[in-house]
Design a protein around this motif. Structure first.
Motif, PDB file in Angstrom:
ATOM      1  N   LEU A 163       0.851  -1.175   0.000  1.00 10.63           N
ATOM      2  CA  LEU A 163       0.000   0.000   0.000  1.00 10.63           C
ATOM      3  C   LEU A 163       0.894   1.235   0.000  1.00 10.63           C
ATOM      4  O   LEU A 163       1.774   1.375   0.844  1.00 10.63           O
ATOM      5  CB  LEU A 163      -0.901   0.021   1.239  1.00 10.63           C
ATOM      6  N   ALA A 214       0.743   5.082   0.493  1.00 10.41           N
ATOM      7  CA  ALA A 214      -0.179   6.052   1.083  1.00 10.41           C
ATOM      8  C   ALA A 214       0.506   7.402   1.250  1.00 10.41           C
ATOM      9  O   ALA A 214       1.602   7.490   1.790  1.00 10.41           O
ATOM     10  CB  ALA A 214      -0.659   5.556   2.440  1.00 10.41           C
ATOM     11  N   GLU A 256      -4.422   6.829  -1.323  1.00  9.92           N
ATOM     12  CA  GLU A 256      -3.807   5.513  -1.186  1.00  9.92           C
ATOM     13  C   GLU A 256      -3.905   4.745  -2.489  1.00  9.92           C
ATOM     14  O   GLU A 256      -4.869   4.908  -3.240  1.00  9.92           O
ATOM     15  CB  GLU A 256      -4.483   4.701  -0.086  1.00  9.92           C
TER      16      GLU A 256
END
Length: 88
Positions: free
Chosen positions: A18, A20, A26
């Motif tokens: 991920l 972000a 994100e």
């Protein structure tokens, strides 16, 4: 089983990456894309800073987003406890 380190090990363990941004944007990155861009022996855990330097926020253009990894999830289905958050 040991913790995954390489992109292929992440994919086989159904782990996702991920990316972000501090602005709130994100993006989930397929570990196999990391293998394509950084090589099959790239150690995601040890070299997360290099990975962070490779990404920019698609929303605001900021450099060095936060890199997290954890189990594959449907958006909104993972808790913060499920992800390993590492600041870039």
């Amino acid at each position: 089983m040991t913790e995954p380190r390489t992109p292929r090990q992440f994919a086989e363990a159904k782990q996702v990456i991920l990316v972000a941004c501090r602005c709130g944007h994100e993006k989930v990155v397929d570990p196999m894309l990391v293998e394509f861009t950084h090589g099959e022996n790239f150690d995601i855990v040890a070299d997360f800073r290099e990975l962070s330097h490779a990404y920019r926020c698609e929303a605001c253009g900021a450099h060095r987003p936060i890199i997290s990894w954890g189990p594959q999830f449907v958006h909104g289905g993972a808790s913060d406890d499920d992800l390993y958050r590492i600041a870039g």
